[in-house]
Motif scaffolding. Structure first.
Motif, PDB file in Angstrom:
ATOM      1  N   HIS A 248       0.855  -1.171  -0.253  1.00 35.15           N
ATOM      2  CA  HIS A 248       0.035   0.048  -0.101  1.00 35.15           C
ATOM      3  C   HIS A 248       0.922   1.273  -0.144  1.00 35.15           C
ATOM      4  O   HIS A 248       1.809   1.328   0.624  1.00 35.15           O
ATOM      5  CB  HIS A 248      -0.692  -0.011   1.370  1.00 35.15           C
ATOM      6  CG  HIS A 248      -2.070   0.771   1.326  1.00 35.15           C
ATOM      7  ND1 HIS A 248      -1.847   2.336   1.446  1.00 35.15           N
ATOM      8  CD2 HIS A 248      -3.291   0.851   0.888  1.00 35.15           C
ATOM      9  CE1 HIS A 248      -2.994   2.820   1.035  1.00 35.15           C
ATOM     10  NE2 HIS A 248      -3.759   2.072   0.870  1.00 35.15           N
ATOM     11  N   PRO A 249       0.541   2.170  -0.601  1.00 34.93           N
ATOM     12  CA  PRO A 249       1.352   3.567  -0.746  1.00 34.93           C
ATOM     13  C   PRO A 249       1.703   4.077   0.517  1.00 34.93           C
ATOM     14  O   PRO A 249       2.597   4.572   0.864  1.00 34.93           O
ATOM     15  CB  PRO A 249       0.627   4.499  -1.653  1.00 34.93           C
ATOM     16  CG  PRO A 249      -0.137   3.589  -2.648  1.00 34.93           C
ATOM     17  CD  PRO A 249      -0.480   2.079  -1.676  1.00 34.93           C
ATOM     18  N   CYS A 285     -11.067   6.313  -1.320  1.00 39.29           N
ATOM     19  CA  CYS A 285      -9.973   5.783  -0.473  1.00 39.29           C
ATOM     20  C   CYS A 285      -9.650   6.772   0.272  1.00 39.29           C
ATOM     21  O   CYS A 285      -9.476   7.988  -0.218  1.00 39.29           O
ATOM     22  CB  CYS A 285      -8.807   5.365  -1.268  1.00 39.29           C
ATOM     23  SG  CYS A 285      -7.086   5.231  -0.588  1.00 39.29           S
ATOM     24  N   HIS A 288      -6.496   8.965  -0.486  1.00 42.01           N
ATOM     25  CA  HIS A 288      -6.388   9.663  -1.508  1.00 42.01           C
ATOM     26  C   HIS A 288      -5.736  10.852  -1.663  1.00 42.01           C
ATOM     27  O   HIS A 288      -4.834  11.562  -2.707  1.00 42.01           O
ATOM     28  CB  HIS A 288      -7.623   9.300  -2.763  1.00 42.01           C
ATOM     29  CG  HIS A 288      -8.486  10.572  -2.408  1.00 42.01           C
ATOM     30  ND1 HIS A 288      -9.744  10.335  -1.924  1.00 42.01           N
ATOM     31  CD2 HIS A 288      -8.574  11.921  -3.012  1.00 42.01           C
ATOM     32  CE1 HIS A 288     -10.449  11.432  -1.968  1.00 42.01           C
ATOM     33  NE2 HIS A 288      -9.845  12.345  -2.591  1.00 42.01           N
ATOM     34  N   GLN A 293       0.134   8.043  -6.245  1.00 39.75           N
ATOM     35  CA  GLN A 293      -0.587   7.552  -7.257  1.00 39.75           C
ATOM     36  C   GLN A 293      -1.915   7.409  -7.353  1.00 39.75           C
ATOM     37  O   GLN A 293      -2.466   6.612  -8.042  1.00 39.75           O
ATOM     38  CB  GLN A 293       0.098   6.012  -7.196  1.00 39.75           C
ATOM     39  CG  GLN A 293       1.516   5.647  -7.088  1.00 39.75           C
ATOM     40  CD  GLN A 293       1.783   4.465  -6.301  1.00 39.75           C
ATOM     41  OE1 GLN A 293       2.206   4.377  -5.229  1.00 39.75           O
ATOM     42  NE2 GLN A 293       2.140   3.473  -7.441  1.00 39.75           N
ATOM     43  N   MET A 295      -5.606   7.971  -8.633  1.00 37.05           N
ATOM     44  CA  MET A 295      -6.257   7.908  -9.889  1.00 37.05           C
ATOM     45  C   MET A 295      -7.699   8.209  -9.642  1.00 37.05           C
ATOM     46  O   MET A 295      -8.476   8.182  -8.426  1.00 37.05           O
ATOM     47  CB  MET A 295      -6.378   6.180 -10.412  1.00 37.05           C
ATOM     48  CG  MET A 295      -5.051   5.742 -10.474  1.00 37.05           C
ATOM     49  SD  MET A 295      -4.859   3.795 -10.862  1.00 37.05           S
ATOM     50  CE  MET A 295      -5.553   3.300  -9.110  1.00 37.05           C
ATOM     51  N   CYS A 298     -10.143   6.139  -7.305  1.00 34.29           N
ATOM     52  CA  CYS A 298      -9.661   6.489  -5.792  1.00 34.29           C
ATOM     53  C   CYS A 298     -10.413   7.509  -5.144  1.00 34.29           C
ATOM     54  O   CYS A 298     -10.626   7.354  -3.912  1.00 34.29           O
ATOM     55  CB  CYS A 298      -8.232   6.636  -5.702  1.00 34.29           C
ATOM     56  SG  CYS A 298      -7.179   5.626  -6.481  1.00 34.29           S
ATOM     57  N   PRO A 303     -11.654   1.293  -2.019  1.00 33.75           N
ATOM     58  CA  PRO A 303     -10.861  -0.163  -2.376  1.00 33.75           C
ATOM     59  C   PRO A 303     -11.303  -1.215  -1.497  1.00 33.75           C
ATOM     60  O   PRO A 303     -11.030  -1.030  -0.268  1.00 33.75           O
ATOM     61  CB  PRO A 303      -9.303   0.207  -2.640  1.00 33.75           C
ATOM     62  CG  PRO A 303      -9.127   1.352  -1.546  1.00 33.75           C
ATOM     63  CD  PRO A 303     -10.545   2.125  -1.550  1.00 33.75           C
ATOM     64  N   CYS A 316      -6.006  -1.189  -1.922  1.00 30.96           N
ATOM     65  CA  CYS A 316      -5.642  -0.168  -2.803  1.00 30.96           C
ATOM     66  C   CYS A 316      -6.153  -0.688  -4.461  1.00 30.96           C
ATOM     67  O   CYS A 316      -5.914  -1.945  -4.642  1.00 30.96           O
ATOM     68  CB  CYS A 316      -4.114  -0.135  -2.839  1.00 30.96           C
ATOM     69  SG  CYS A 316      -3.606   0.926  -3.974  1.00 30.96           S
ATOM     70  N   HIS A 317      -6.539   0.297  -5.202  1.00 24.15           N
ATOM     71  CA  HIS A 317      -7.309   0.096  -6.463  1.00 24.15           C
ATOM     72  C   HIS A 317      -5.912  -0.433  -7.337  1.00 24.15           C
ATOM     73  O   HIS A 317      -6.205  -0.911  -8.281  1.00 24.15           O
ATOM     74  CB  HIS A 317      -7.747   1.034  -6.952  1.00 24.15           C
ATOM     75  CG  HIS A 317      -9.054   1.570  -6.575  1.00 24.15           C
ATOM     76  ND1 HIS A 317     -10.288   0.434  -6.535  1.00 24.15           N
ATOM     77  CD2 HIS A 317      -9.531   2.680  -5.857  1.00 24.15           C
ATOM     78  CE1 HIS A 317     -11.141   1.194  -5.725  1.00 24.15           C
ATOM     79  NE2 HIS A 317     -10.823   2.470  -5.548  1.00 24.15           N
ATOM     80  N   LEU A 318      -4.696   0.090  -6.950  1.00 28.29           N
ATOM     81  CA  LEU A 318      -3.649  -0.609  -7.852  1.00 28.29           C
ATOM     82  C   LEU A 318      -3.547  -2.149  -7.939  1.00 28.29           C
ATOM     83  O   LEU A 318      -2.786  -2.631  -8.941  1.00 28.29           O
ATOM     84  CB  LEU A 318      -2.115   0.159  -7.182  1.00 28.29           C
ATOM     85  CG  LEU A 318      -2.004   1.668  -7.110  1.00 28.29           C
ATOM     86  CD1 LEU A 318      -0.949   1.985  -6.589  1.00 28.29           C
ATOM     87  CD2 LEU A 318      -1.886   2.014  -8.572  1.00 28.29           C
TER      88      LEU A 318
HETATM   89 FE1  SF4 Z   1      -3.447   5.640  -3.680  1.00 25.05          FE
HETATM   90 FE2  SF4 Z   1      -5.888   5.066  -5.023  1.00 25.05          FE
HETATM   91 FE3  SF4 Z   1      -4.397   3.077  -3.819  1.00 25.05          FE
HETATM   92 FE4  SF4 Z   1      -5.628   4.947  -2.434  1.00 25.05          FE
HETATM   93  S1  SF4 Z   1      -6.580   3.311  -3.778  1.00 25.05           S
HETATM   94  S2  SF4 Z   1      -3.768   4.186  -1.911  1.00 25.05           S
HETATM   95  S3  SF4 Z   1      -5.392   6.702  -3.699  1.00 25.05           S
HETATM   96  S4  SF4 Z   1      -3.689   4.373  -5.330  1.00 25.05           S
END
Ligand code: SF4
Ligand code: ATP
Ligand code: MG
Length: 326
Positions: A248-249, A285, A288, A293, A295, A298, A303, A316-318
């Motif tokens: 996760h970011p 999210c 966000h 990252q 989008m 988000c 997510p 996370c949507h990634l």
């Molecule tokens: Fe970042 Fe989107 Fe993942 Fe949230 S869902 S952590 S905003 S990339």
């Protein structure tokens, strides 16, 4: 591995004049027998609320809106107060955050042990109480002769924390939950408490759940780490995996921020921005507004927590099907 405790879709709020604080939002995780799990996140992210909701110890303005906490085939959120009393301390014991302040300054430590058994309807003789309390005090590496007859103010912070752990162990629980067991202690005392908890887990086959805002403390003690951000569980992973390969970011930012001391300082990035308000949390999210990252999706869609092949679960949507996170 045996799943001992299963938290599903837990949702808890606080009622305040301005509205509701969405402190725990749809949190799910499993705790496996004889493991140590760390709930990690920055201040006000909702770590204590999860523990208090699970153990039904929320303050009066707290409300559990949804979820289950399964233990031995029962939902701890549905059983009667009476049934819960038989499980508290005897099966699941809790050392709350800042519990040192709840030690009564006018009572000797032995009296705290007496109060604990009385609160659970247990009638041990004076000798039995002293013998069992002494055994637990020795287990936390203190001297029962001096400590049991001392008043809380005669003990250091580290000693008080050990006493609280001994008290929690008095009725030999299977699960010990500790909220910030090492905060407010100096670094050396912290290290001793971590060592002690490791030892107790090994010797007593006890399952530990502990809260910390310090991921380095989690790294020392936990088998699994649950990362909380803005009241949501964003990543859940074996400890080794989370340090080797955070997903996760937000987790990446956390790990980055502790790649401390010997690391190249120019490469250390604190996470920009502020933690979210839980009164009006961000849509989609909750991370966000701070995510590099981010989008479009988000901002709109929360997510879900998905399981990856590495054993990590991440929200996370990634990392959703078709995403490019992995
Ligand atoms: Fe970042 Fe989107 Fe993942 Fe949230 S869902 S952590 S905003 S990339
Ligand atoms: P810390 O690391 O500071 O202990 P935490 O991660 O344990 O923080 P919580 O104490 O669970 O966080 O708080 C989550 C959110 O709920 C925060 O926004 C906090 O201000 C709020 N909160 C906690 N207790 C109450 C309460 N009794 N009434 C209203 N809001 C509360
Ligand atoms: Mg807390």
């Amino acid at each position: 591995m045996n799943c001992l405790l299963k938290v599903s879709n837990l949702k808890a709020i606080y009622l305040v004049r301005e509205g509701t604080i969405k402190a725990t939002d749809d949190v799910s995780f499993e705790i496996f027998e004889n493991t140590a799990a760390a709930i990690v996140g920055e201040s006000a992210s909702g770590k204590s609320t999860i523990i208090e909701a699970m153990t039904r110890t929320l303050p009066p303005n707290g409300r559990i809106l949804a979820g289950t906490v399964e233990y031995k085939g029962k939902d701890l959120l549905k059983i009667t107060e009476e049934e819960l009393r038989t499980i508290r301390w005897k099966e699941i014991a809790l050392v709350p955050q800042a519990a040192q302040q709840s030690l009564n300054p006018t009572m000797k430590i032995i009296d705290h042990f007496r109060d604990t058994i009385q609160a659970h309807g247990i009638n041990w003789s004076k000798d039995e109480l002293i013998s069992r309390a002494s055994e637990k005090i020795k287990m936390v590496r203190l001297n029962p002769e001096t400590v049991l007859n001392a008043y809380p103010m005669q003990l250091s912070g580290g000693m008080k924390q050990r006493v609280l752990i001994a008290l929690a162990l008095l009725l030999e629980p299977k699960i010990l939950i500790l909220d910030e067991p090492t905060s407010a202690l100096d670094v050396l005392t912290q290290a001793h408490i971590i060592q002690l908890l490791k030892e107790l887990k090994r010797k007593l086959n006890i399952t530990l759940i502990f809260v910390t805002h310090d991921i380095a403390v989690a790294a020392e003690l936990a088998d699994n780490i649950f990362v909380i951000y803005g009241g949501c569980l964003v990543e859940c992973s074996p400890t080794v995996e989370i340090f080797k390969n955070p997903k996760h970011p937000y987790t990446k930012g956390l790990i980055n921020s502790i790649m401390a001391i010997n690391a190249d300082m120019s490469k250390i990035k604190a996470i920009p921005g502020d933690p979210p308000s839980l009164l009006n949390p961000p849509s989609g999210c909750r991370f966000h507004p701070r995510c590099e990252q981010v989008m479009d999706i988000c901002k709109k869609v929360r997510p879900p927590l998905v399981q990856l092949s590495s054993g990590t679960k991440v929200a996370c949507h990634l990392y959703e099907e078709g995403g490019y996170g992995e």
